[in-house]
Design a protein around this motif. Structure first.
Motif, short mmCIF file in Angstrom:
data_model
loop_
_atom_site.label_atom_id
_atom_site.label_comp_id
_atom_site.label_asym_id
_atom_site.label_seq_id
_atom_site.Cartn_x
_atom_site.Cartn_y
_atom_site.Cartn_z
N SER A 233 16.79 -27.77 -26.11
CA SER A 233 15.41 -27.31 -25.97
C SER A 233 15.49 -25.89 -25.43
N ILE A 234 14.84 -24.95 -26.11
CA ILE A 234 15.00 -23.57 -25.67
C ILE A 234 13.79 -22.74 -26.07
N SER A 235 13.33 -21.90 -25.14
CA SER A 235 12.17 -21.05 -25.43
C SER A 235 12.62 -19.86 -26.28
N PHE A 236 11.64 -19.19 -26.89
CA PHE A 236 12.00 -18.02 -27.69
C PHE A 236 12.57 -16.92 -26.80
N GLU A 237 11.95 -16.74 -25.62
CA GLU A 237 12.42 -15.67 -24.74
C GLU A 237 13.87 -15.91 -24.31
N GLU A 238 14.17 -17.15 -23.92
CA GLU A 238 15.55 -17.42 -23.51
C GLU A 238 16.51 -17.22 -24.70
N THR A 239 16.08 -17.66 -25.87
CA THR A 239 16.90 -17.47 -27.07
C THR A 239 17.24 -16.00 -27.24
N MET A 240 16.21 -15.15 -27.11
CA MET A 240 16.43 -13.71 -27.28
C MET A 240 17.41 -13.18 -26.24
N ASN A 241 17.24 -13.63 -25.00
CA ASN A 241 18.13 -13.14 -23.94
C ASN A 241 19.57 -13.59 -24.18
N LEU A 242 19.73 -14.82 -24.62
CA LEU A 242 21.09 -15.31 -24.89
C LEU A 242 21.68 -14.64 -26.12
N LEU A 243 20.86 -14.44 -27.14
CA LEU A 243 21.35 -13.74 -28.33
C LEU A 243 21.77 -12.32 -27.96
N SER A 244 21.07 -11.74 -27.00
CA SER A 244 21.46 -10.41 -26.53
C SER A 244 22.88 -10.44 -25.97
N GLY A 245 23.18 -11.46 -25.15
CA GLY A 245 24.52 -11.60 -24.60
C GLY A 245 25.56 -11.78 -25.69
N VAL A 246 25.25 -12.63 -26.66
CA VAL A 246 26.20 -12.89 -27.75
C VAL A 246 26.40 -11.63 -28.59
N ARG A 247 25.30 -10.92 -28.85
CA ARG A 247 25.41 -9.69 -29.64
C ARG A 247 26.30 -8.66 -28.95
N LEU A 248 26.15 -8.58 -27.63
CA LEU A 248 27.04 -7.69 -26.86
C LEU A 248 28.49 -8.14 -27.03
N GLY A 249 28.70 -9.46 -26.98
CA GLY A 249 30.06 -10.01 -27.15
C GLY A 249 30.64 -9.66 -28.51
N VAL A 250 29.82 -9.71 -29.55
CA VAL A 250 30.29 -9.34 -30.89
C VAL A 250 30.60 -7.85 -30.93
N GLY A 251 29.70 -7.05 -30.32
CA GLY A 251 29.90 -5.60 -30.28
C GLY A 251 31.19 -5.22 -29.57
N LEU A 252 31.55 -5.99 -28.55
CA LEU A 252 32.75 -5.69 -27.76
C LEU A 252 33.99 -6.41 -28.31
N SER A 253 33.84 -7.06 -29.45
CA SER A 253 34.93 -7.84 -30.07
C SER A 253 35.44 -8.95 -29.15
N LEU A 254 34.61 -9.39 -28.21
CA LEU A 254 34.99 -10.55 -27.41
C LEU A 254 34.75 -11.82 -28.24
N ILE A 255 33.69 -11.77 -29.04
CA ILE A 255 33.41 -12.86 -29.98
C ILE A 255 33.67 -12.29 -31.38
N THR A 256 34.54 -12.94 -32.10
CA THR A 256 34.89 -12.36 -33.41
C THR A 256 34.45 -13.28 -34.56
N SER A 257 33.92 -14.43 -34.22
CA SER A 257 33.63 -15.40 -35.28
C SER A 257 32.17 -15.39 -35.71
N LEU A 258 31.44 -14.34 -35.36
CA LEU A 258 30.02 -14.30 -35.70
C LEU A 258 29.67 -12.96 -36.33
N SER A 259 28.71 -12.98 -37.25
CA SER A 259 28.28 -11.71 -37.85
C SER A 259 26.96 -11.27 -37.23
N ILE A 260 26.75 -9.95 -37.24
CA ILE A 260 25.48 -9.40 -36.76
C ILE A 260 24.32 -9.94 -37.61
N TYR A 261 24.57 -10.13 -38.87
CA TYR A 261 23.52 -10.67 -39.74
C TYR A 261 23.04 -12.02 -39.23
#
Lengths: 360, 360
Positions: free
Chosen positions: B285-313
């Motif tokens: 169960s997750i609100s839209f705002e929390e989703t956005m905040n968490l996606l922000s963290g994940v996007r940073l992780g992808v940008g920093l190559s800490l997470i490599t298994s996800l696409s920006i798309y």
């Protein structure tokens, strides 16, 4: 560093989740306090007398059936980290773990142990027999203790008073010298806010509760140690039966609380449980306290069959092996807080990943 | 409910992460405001005049090259949920989305769109041309708009004053009628607490920032819409170039901030990033705002190559499809908050799981 293989089962067979009700009751511990006649209580004793205590108990143990093959560990001769390791496995008390960095803090003291069954020598009392069992197994633990206490009592003179029973260093332990306790996980009662009512009920029937590491320790991860408060005026068997009956009732309350949660707040609970799993599965740095709290959520999830890919054994193992001395021992050196948090997270991730792969 | 397939690319080609710098800049939007001479501004117009505006613009669009095959949607004739859906795809403004439950709240208004390129008719101004592009593509978006504005301007008389330029309902838009904006993700500047300095710098060079949904909307998930503040006194091309240059500098600041984070707080950042992933991967169960905040963290992780298994798309898609109208549309009915939170969590889990399976 200590070779834990010297202790049968590494002294942690109590966490294998094989015992009765082991999803809710992690472990059972019963101990008996005894002192040797003609010797001062440990706190007022001198080094020679403490050494004599150790020699006498070791000799008696060697001649017994139950302790013949036991490991003998001189707690004052091992590294502080190794003492902490034994404490984290619930094999020695906080006092004998001696958290002070100088070995000097610990006086002559020994642990004689078969893993499940053991005696600490020169703790607060000269002898502290202890039996650890998986799940809710008070009767079994007590039987084991009785038999070893009898064997050693045939060889060693235990201080006994016809009026007060067995004499102990602290008067609250006099009489039977028995303290029986169970480590029980009560997240349902905590979440439904019924826990205080239940804990108050315990004190009304002569029982008490403590945190994960006994007296004075905090409650973390919704784990409570429920034990008898009084040791006097009842027989050992009565004390053990009474605790056993009461714990069974507490388990029923916990199960009712869980049913209520599943009926009234299923989504909230599922969310809580899976978020805990998600954090454990992916965190890169985590404190022991947070680990315990998240493991509590996951354990609730396994209990409610919301999570089906994990065993209680895995969760128990994570509780023990994520402790500081265990992590340091695995790494072969003392670790600072940052290293501990990082290696703890790595260990948890690896175990959860293996479990999910194995069961996938 | 609306069939989104009627709109070319569903109107969301801007989220495909194909544009320049699209890991940091999600999308570019440029709009031009125009009004028809001899007709009252929308706010003072009557129904007949608004209908005439729509007819004239539709006719001009049909005769143009760029809008010949465009979809024409009468916003006052569709369901509120469908209007919200168009708004969540950034195709219509908040005003024309008309969040009030009664359709009556929306007067005669239309969207003519090819997906990327479109005109809103009877928004605050009679015509609001808009072009959406993936990544940082201000020049390209502006060229597209110029050409369509020219085509329609040949057929429709746009209100123009030699001194003030194009006249608009609100004086702040007069002159070029141009507002160019980029949706940019700045977690590095937020985490290093440099963001306020950067935002203050923007206002000193005639730029401003808003949250995810334009004027008056909150900043969530470290996404900022940076746009020009003034529309007067410079040419369209100058405004666009100035914004472009400044955004490039902001991207550099963001990249420096990320390098500092990786140098000074690598473990903390990795932990933050992976915890965000863990929560998204397992929450129920997750609100839209929390989703956005968490996606922000994940996007940073992808940008920093800490997470490599996800696409920006994938991350862009999650930002759009976890919005309320999108979830309701997928379910074929309006959903309450609890259902939204639950279905949002399920959708996020499914997408992340698919992505990790596909790339494993």
């Amino acid at each position: 560093m200590m070779d834990l293989n010297l202790i049968p089962d590494g002294g942690i067979s109590w966490l294998d989740a094989s015992g009765p009700d082991s999803a809710v009751v992690m472990s059972t511990r019963v101990r008996l306090a005894r002192n040797l006649t003609g010797r001062r209580f440990t706190i007022r004793s001198d080094a020679a007398s403490r050494r004599a205590n150790i020699e006498d108990v070791v000799a008696a143990g060697r001649d017994s059936r139950k302790l013949a093959d036991a490991s003998i560990i001189r707690l004052d001769e091992i590294e502080p980290l190794d003492r902490q390791l034994l404490h984290e496995r619930h094999l020695v008390s906080k006092e004998l773990a001696g958290f002070s960095p100088e070995r000097a803090g610990i006086k002559e003291a020994a642990l004689i142990t078969t893993g499940k069954l053991g005696v600490m020598v020169n703790e607060e009392d000269h002898l502290r027999f202890q039996c650890l069992e998986s799940g809710l197994a008070l009767g079994e633990a007590h039987r084991q203790l009785e038999s070893i206490e009898k064997e050693l009592g045939n060889k060693l003179p235990f201080a006994f008073d016809p009026e007060f029973g067995y004499l102990t260093s602290c008067p609250t332990n006099a009489g039977t010298g028995l303290r029986a306790s169970v480590l029980i996980h009560l997240p349902g009662l905590v979440l439904t806010k019924e826990i205080n009512r239940v804990l108050q009920g315990l004190s009304q029937v002569g029982l008490t509760f403590r945190g994960l590491y006994g007296e004075g320790s905090e409650v973390v991860g919704n784990f409570f140690q429920i034990s008898n408060q009084t040791t006097l005026g009842k027989s050992e068997a009565e004390l053990v039966d009474h605790l056993s009956t009461t714990v069974r009732r507490v388990i029923e309350y916990e199960e009712e609380a869980r049913q209520i949660l599943m009926r009234d707040a299923r989504l909230v609970i599922a969310d809580k449980v899976w978020r805990a799993y998600g954090l454990l599965r992916y965190a890169r740095s985590i404190s022991f306290e947070e680990t315990m709290n998240l493991l509590s959520g996951v354990r609730l999830g396994v209990g409610l069959s919301l999570i089906t890919s994990l065993s209680i054994y895995t969760l128990n193992k994570l509780m023990v092996f994520t402790q500081p001395a265990h992590l340091s021992h695995a790494e072969g050196r003392e670790l600072n807080e940052t290293e501990l948090s990082s290696l703890r997270a790595a260990y948890v991730r690896r175990v959860l990943e293996e479990d999910s792969t194995r069961l996938a």
